[in-house]
Design an enzyme around this catalytic site. Structure first.
Site, PDB file in Angstrom:
ATOM      1  N   GLY A  70       0.804  -1.219   0.000  1.00 44.36           N
ATOM      2  CA  GLY A  70       0.000   0.000   0.000  1.00 44.36           C
ATOM      3  C   GLY A  70       0.833   1.263   0.000  1.00 44.36           C
TER       4      GLY A  70
ATOM      5  N   SER B 232       4.170  -3.480  -4.577  1.00 43.38           N
ATOM      6  CA  SER B 232       4.293  -4.785  -3.928  1.00 43.38           C
ATOM      7  C   SER B 232       3.508  -5.831  -4.728  1.00 43.38           C
ATOM      8  CB  SER B 232       3.794  -4.729  -2.489  1.00 43.38           C
ATOM      9  OG  SER B 232       2.450  -4.323  -2.450  1.00 43.38           O
TER      10      SER B 232
ATOM     11  N   ASP C 254       4.555  -1.338 -13.801  1.00 48.15           N
ATOM     12  CA  ASP C 254       5.109  -1.983 -12.606  1.00 48.15           C
ATOM     13  C   ASP C 254       5.722  -3.343 -12.936  1.00 48.15           C
ATOM     14  OD1 ASP C 254       3.907   0.228 -11.573  1.00 48.15           O
ATOM     15  OD2 ASP C 254       2.308  -0.843 -10.541  1.00 48.15           O
TER      16      ASP C 254
HETATM   17  C1  GLA Z   1      -0.304   1.808 -10.329  1.00 43.22           C
HETATM   18  C2  GLA Z   1      -0.531   0.941 -11.571  1.00 43.22           C
HETATM   19  C3  GLA Z   1       0.414   1.360 -12.690  1.00 43.22           C
HETATM   20  C4  GLA Z   1       0.366   2.870 -12.954  1.00 43.22           C
HETATM   21  C5  GLA Z   1       0.506   3.637 -11.647  1.00 43.22           C
HETATM   22  C6  GLA Z   1       0.300   5.122 -11.825  1.00 43.22           C
HETATM   23  O1  GLA Z   1       0.952   1.542  -9.796  1.00 43.22           O
HETATM   24  O2  GLA Z   1      -0.334  -0.420 -11.266  1.00 43.22           O
HETATM   25  O3  GLA Z   1       0.105   0.631 -13.856  1.00 43.22           O
HETATM   26  O4  GLA Z   1      -0.803   3.219 -13.635  1.00 43.22           O
HETATM   27  O5  GLA Z   1      -0.421   3.188 -10.654  1.00 43.22           O
HETATM   28  O6  GLA Z   1       1.297   5.681 -12.593  1.00 43.22           O
END
Ligand code: GLA
Length: 366
Positions: A112, A117, A160
């Site tokens: 969070g 994570s 991510d």
């Molecule tokens: C989260 C989502 C990503 C991206 C970010 C904001 O981490 O998993 O794909 O959209 O928010 O940049």
């Protein structure tokens, strides 16, 4: 594609990430600039003689078990194991079988906190299930993203998962989320990136994320394009659309530009410009994209008033989590103490300060 029966203990790791700039641009097929962190999720796998799949979380001291034959038909439970099962189902759909294993999960990526994570857990799970079987890294990133959007139900972009797999030591990764081509962006040696964890996560986050995805789609439709990647500021300002939707589009168009400018400034070692872009990015997220919150705004305002801090902005999905701060190398200790003191005084919370040192992407630990 079957895996050889697991006979030995193996360990796989996948890092969390901090996004330097380019927020909410990934699902609009724009640009992002994350770095993979030294914080990571590790999964140790051991053979499971009873033929079942067992997943154990060290943080929760909790184990879930399923007969292998059931894995492909499980439904999401709103539980941490959804991330792992979602990945298993994606691999099954791609023709891989899931071996009978115990997965022992432990992680140093705070949950969070906007440091990914979830992606670290997905990517480490994919490598654990693959047990060394060959699958292109981009494919792994894509299937982990699908696990999160289709199974867990969070319509995220690819940043991510990509960063967790393709992170590199000593540099940030500038990713074009349309072509999925990336380049290394060197970072200045005389400054450090520090994440400051507000230790709050407002529950609004997930539903607001979905709303932002929908608002961006609405803006694209009004502009007659398929994604905001192709939007021009002039047309965003001139085309009829609801004012809220226009503000969301303004953030995306200007944020994409800021990623390009930030990468150029970083290459040139221009810390003042990098800091300025951080501050503009935060203002845009806070005012136009409306994804900040009072705790984060406080941390940003307090940070930029501390000597040696060039700029600060929220990082990640929003509504809490972390700020990322660009700080002169010689000022790191003073900055860390001052920001902790300021937040403690104002909010009664001791924030975690994390050094963001670019680490390499996921793999097996030999
Ligand atoms: C989260 C989502 C990503 C991206 C970010 C904001 O981490 O998993 O794909 O959209 O928010 O940049």
């Amino acid at each position: 594609m079957s895996a050889a029966p697991a006979e030995e203990t193996r360990t796989f790791r996948a890092p969390g990430r901090v996004n330097l700039i380019g927020e909410h641009t990934d699902y609009n097929l724009g640009f992002v600039l994350p770095i993979a962190l030294e914080l990571e999720t590790r999964i140790r796998t051991t053979p499971s003689p009873d033929g079942q799949l067992h997943i154990h979380s060290a943080a929760r001291d909790e184990t879930r078990s399923w007969p292998l034959a059931d894995v492909s038909s499980l439904r999401p439970q709103g539980h941490w194991s959804d991330y792992v099962i979602g990945v298993a189902q994606q691999l099954i759909q791609r023709g891989f079988d899931i071996p009978a294993l115990h997965l022992h999960v432990e992680s140093t990526v705070p949950e969070g906190a906007g440091l990914s994570s979830s992606a670290a857990l997905e990517v480490a799970s994919a490598l654990a299930f693959l047990q060394g079987r060959d699958l292109d890294r981009l494919e792994i990133a894509r299937l982990c993203q699908r696990a999160e959007s289709d199974f867990v139900g969070m319509p995220c972009g690819i940043m991510d998962q990509y960063c967790s797999l393709f992170g590199q030591e000593g540099a940030a990764t500038k990713l074009d989320c349309r072509s999925l081509e990336s380049e290394a962006v060197p970072l200045p040696e005389n400054a450090a990136f520090l994440a400051v964890n507000s230790m709050v996560k407002h529950s609004l986050g997930q539903s607001a994320y979905r709303t932002r995805v929908e608002e961006c789609a609405e803006a694209s439709k009004a502009l007659g394009i398929t994604s905001l990647r192709d939007a021009k500021l002039d047309s965003v300002l001139a085309t009829p659309m609801p004012e809220t939707v226009r503000k969301r589009a303004i953030h995306i168009v200007t944020e994409n530009r800021r990623v390009e400018e930030f990468a150029a400034a970083s290459r040139a070692g221009d810390l003042a410009s990098m800091g300025h872009l951080f501050r503009r990015s935060h203002r845009s997220m806070s005012q136009d994209y409306a994804i900040s919150c009072p705790e984060i705004d406080f941390l940003v305002d307090a940070a930029v008033a501390i000597p040696g801090c060039y700029g600060a902005r929220m990082t990640g999905g929003g509504f809490g989590g972390c700020t990322v701060n660009l700080v002169a190398s010689g000022a790191v200790k003073g900055f860390s103490e001052a920001i902790r003191e300021a937040y403690r005084k104002a909010r009664g919370i001791d924030p975690q300060v994390i050094a963001c040192v670019p680490a390499r992407g996921a793999g097996e630990i030999q």
